[in-house]
Scaffold this active site. Structure first.
Site, PDB file in Angstrom:
ATOM      1  N   HIS A 192       0.837  -1.205   0.000  1.00 34.77           N
ATOM      2  CA  HIS A 192       0.000   0.000   0.000  1.00 34.77           C
ATOM      3  C   HIS A 192       0.870   1.252   0.000  1.00 34.77           C
ATOM      4  CE1 HIS A 192      -4.166  -1.541   1.556  1.00 34.77           C
ATOM      5  NE2 HIS A 192      -3.594  -2.426   0.761  1.00 34.77           N
TER       6      HIS A 192
ATOM      7  N   ASN B 217     -12.232  -2.489   0.768  1.00 31.86           N
ATOM      8  CA  ASN B 217     -11.034  -1.808   0.311  1.00 31.86           C
ATOM      9  C   ASN B 217     -10.699  -0.772   1.374  1.00 31.86           C
ATOM     10  OD1 ASN B 217      -9.038  -1.327  -1.547  1.00 31.86           O
ATOM     11  ND2 ASN B 217     -10.452  -1.043  -3.235  1.00 31.86           N
TER      12      ASN B 217
ATOM     13  N   LYS C 260     -10.220 -12.614   9.000  1.00 34.60           N
ATOM     14  CA  LYS C 260      -9.919 -12.727   7.576  1.00 34.60           C
ATOM     15  C   LYS C 260      -8.485 -12.267   7.381  1.00 34.60           C
ATOM     16  CE  LYS C 260      -9.857 -10.960   3.132  1.00 34.60           C
ATOM     17  NZ  LYS C 260     -10.979 -11.077   2.242  1.00 34.60           N
TER      18      LYS C 260
ATOM     19  N   HIS D  52     -16.655  -7.922   0.522  1.00 34.74           N
ATOM     20  CA  HIS D  52     -15.308  -7.434   0.262  1.00 34.74           C
ATOM     21  C   HIS D  52     -15.142  -6.006   0.782  1.00 34.74           C
ATOM     22  CE1 HIS D  52     -12.670  -5.135  -2.595  1.00 34.74           C
ATOM     23  NE2 HIS D  52     -11.849  -6.101  -2.275  1.00 34.74           N
TER      24      HIS D  52
ATOM     25  N   LYS E  15      -5.037 -11.655   5.279  1.00 36.36           N
ATOM     26  CA  LYS E  15      -4.540 -11.379   3.934  1.00 36.36           C
ATOM     27  C   LYS E  15      -3.209 -12.072   3.709  1.00 36.36           C
ATOM     28  CE  LYS E  15      -5.869  -8.771   1.083  1.00 36.36           C
ATOM     29  NZ  LYS E  15      -6.861  -9.154   0.034  1.00 36.36           N
TER      30      LYS E  15
ATOM     31  N   ASN F 142      -5.100 -13.556  -2.778  1.00 30.37           N
ATOM     32  CA  ASN F 142      -5.331 -12.803  -4.022  1.00 30.37           C
ATOM     33  C   ASN F 142      -4.662 -13.461  -5.231  1.00 30.37           C
ATOM     34  OD1 ASN F 142      -5.307 -10.027  -1.941  1.00 30.37           O
ATOM     35  ND2 ASN F 142      -6.997 -10.342  -3.350  1.00 30.37           N
TER      36      ASN F 142
END
Lengths: 432, 432
Positions: free
Chosen positions: A25, A330, A191, A328, A193, A223
């Site tokens: 990020h 963001n 959850k 989902h 990542k 992903n």
């Protein structure tokens, strides 16, 4: 209720150096906030993807928006949702959410729909979930969303922030991160990542998470970073850890890849559900996904599925075919969090705790009165009209000014990865 | 907006002796009208299936309805829509619409949803289609709906009526019937109810209709009266006549039967779409129907698919799978016609002119100001809140009194057929 003005605010918000298979990020997440102003001065708001392109797409619709009736506008703009992205387009695998050309106009529609519903709700005193019409829950559960990350809390230069999580690049530090999040927000489900470190490390991370929080359903989302073989290997290794409310999210790329993982796991007697917001991102992906049993949990997101009503319709479609629904997220602020909460409250088939990045964007907020409360892992539907939140215009102005000063105009995790971690880094799918 | 009272009016309305594969229409069609009254005295209305059972189902919900907020009620009652009729139940083939146990509680829900939306719309001045949120058309097209019929316009004893159509049991009289309907209402498309006479006569009927009205898309609906072989034979004979916007509706019974007809026709190079409101009547039928390509046009009906929002969701599901959408009708008055018009206006994927029985129930009306106008084959969305119509309470009282005086408590086309045509008549599927 005539709309007499629309305003788009392009904002920058501090975002920690979170890692994913997309890269790293940037120090700022970008968001656009849309305001629709009615003739009697009521303001409806929405938050959507950031940067210049989404802002320009909204501004390009000014002539269709200003002068329209807020009650009619979501019908008048249906061409933005209907008939787009015909045919199956897999190009999205390499795009971050918000960058997928397949849902460009549904994204734009969604922001306008949300702002219209907020405007209507504020004018009538009715919460958005009740305008949508089938509120089945009064509070919506979200998951802890741990990320591997570098140290720091986002921002750069004199604006650089620290965060309480520090660097988290080991299983142990992820467990610590989740414990802190649980303490602060009361999250239950986890959850995680993935797609960042070697799959063996990520397997170990999930195992340690489940040892620390044995009653909490766990998911892992690399992903699309893995081959079909690696995905099956991870599915086997985490057979028990992902059971009981967990799932394996987008392990491999594409509907074909997901279907192959599913087939491989079922052949081994493992029915861990596969979830997706990468292989399946639009209605036109559903027939092939269903035919091939590729995805058992669809992650909805009103921001890119064409709005709140489209998410409700997606929910019914999934329910009809025995597919579960999760949500989902963001990087986002409180306006999006409230919109997510309202649509989740009005979508019966949403049976998983939703994703949210909200704890990561904790340095900045544009909601009047400060951060939206997450208590017991849940966000409650306020007893107020619309989304239930108003803008803090001082904060909007501050973050809009910040946007003008930073060089970032779109999300680019690969560029950031090259800048800070490895100049030769390229997003490679599959990586393992 | 608190609901303080609910009223259910069981009504009888004159109905002509129309024929179908179910038998013969009784001299009165039965309808129930629901009123929901808000604390400030606004009344929301809905019209649904008639007779004692639907009325009792509504009355049984009184405790959940009275005291509830009209904005919330459609969410609070979602259990009536969700989770019912799990598994595939084919028992509906023998039931007339409104009698199918599979959608008993969705039917009840639908009436309450419609009345809530009308109430909310009247309170806010917003048309129901704009409360639903995606109005894509301001007027909705309906089809001429010719039936084989005996002489008369319904009612019995001293209440017996005549109609201008007289007996229509030949191809020529059906052409005359359609011409009269077109003149009065401006209908373009033709939906012809078959399943009554020998298929050769019905083929000839469609052929004469197309000769008389060559530019008007034509459909034929024998309500499952034919074998697969007969269905294919008719499909071959009417290959040209059902092309260009027409379809073959429920020729054979069940998803299997429809799939076999489809396969047989495609093998002969004929891709006339098959439509259904008998083989497919609920969301849980969709997966098998889609897998087998059994139905290419689903006939929605908010009255039994669980309400208006469920029809919108059905529309999206169908669109996603490349299935077209048309709209089913039953004998009805103007309140239902307006509800059908609103949901059709707010369902983008509805691409066929809708069915309506409305011209057949022309002897009675409960809408204040008289019959709803069908002009140029279309019903326009009024520039008024809610459904856009109010009740004529004198007419409601008259038809409610009539209901108490007649012996009919549910639709029974077979009993009527035995009474007036053939004492030994039994509904037999397939008949030809």
């Amino acid at each position: 209720m005539k709309i007499v003005d629309m305003r788009v605010h392009s904002l920058a918000i501090a975002d920690p150096p979170l890692r994913s298979s997309y890269g790293l990020h940037q120090p700022y997440a970008l968001r656009n906030v849309l305001e629709l102003v009615s003739e009697d001065g009521i303001v409806g708001i929405a938050e959507t993807y950031g940067g210049d392109e989404p802002a320009n797409a909204l501004k390009a619709l000014r002539d269709r928006v200003v002068g329209a009736d807020a009650w009619r506008l979501t019908g008048l703009l249906m061409d933005l949702v209907e008939g787009v992205g015909d045919g199956l387009d897999r190009s999205h695998t390499m795009h971050t959410p918000g960058e997928n050309p397949l849902d460009e106009s549904p994204r734009t529609y969604s922001a306008i729909e949300t702002a219209c519903l907020d405007l209507i709700g504020k004018a009538t005193g009715v919460p958005v979930c009740d305008l949508l019409g089938t509120r089945v829950r009064d509070a919506v559960e979200f998951s802890a969303y741990p990320f591997y990350k570098h140290a720091g809390g986002g921002g750069e230069g004199s604006d650089a922030r620290e965060d309480k999580y520090g660097e988290c690049l080991t299983p142990e530090s992820i467990v610590r991160q989740v414990r802190m999040m649980k303490e602060e927000y009361g999250f239950h489900d986890i959850k995680f990542k993935g797609g960042v470190l070697d799959p063996e490390v990520e397997i170990e991370t999930i195992k340690q998470l489940k040892q620390a929080f044995p009653d909490c359903p766990a998911r892992i989302d690399p992903n699309s970073a893995w081959t079909v073989e690696t995905s099956i290997k991870v599915g086997v290794a985490l057979k028990d850890e992902l059971a009981d409310g967990g799932y394996l999210e987008d392990p491999a790329a594409g509907i074909d890849g997901m279907a192959a993982v599913r087939k491989g796991l079922l052949a081994l007697g493992i029915d861990t559900p596969l979830a997706s917001n990468v292989a399946v991102t639009a209605f036109q992906h559903m027939p092939e996904s269903i035919r091939n049993d590729a995805v058992q949990v669809v992650l909805c997101d009103h921001h890119f599925w064409g709005g709140m009503r489209q998410v409700q319709q997606l929910g019914k479609l999934c329910q009809t075919f025995g597919i579960a629904l999760s949500m989902h997220s963001n990087s986002h602020l409180g306006v999006s969090l409230m919109a997510m909460t309202h649509v989740a409250a009005a979508t019966p088939n949403l049976t998983y705790a939703c994703d949210t990045h909200y704890p990561w964007q904790s340095a900045d907020e544009i909601v009047a009165g400060g951060r939206v409360k997450i208590e017991g892992g849940k966000v409650a539907i306020p007893d107020k009209g619309g989304l239930g939140v108003e803008l803090d215009y001082d904060q909007v102005a501050r973050l809009a000014e910040l946007y003008t000063k930073i060089p970032y105009r779109k999300r680019d995790d690969q560029a950031e990865m090259r800048k800070y971690v490895d100049p030769a880094w390229t997003r490679k799918l599959p990586r393992w």
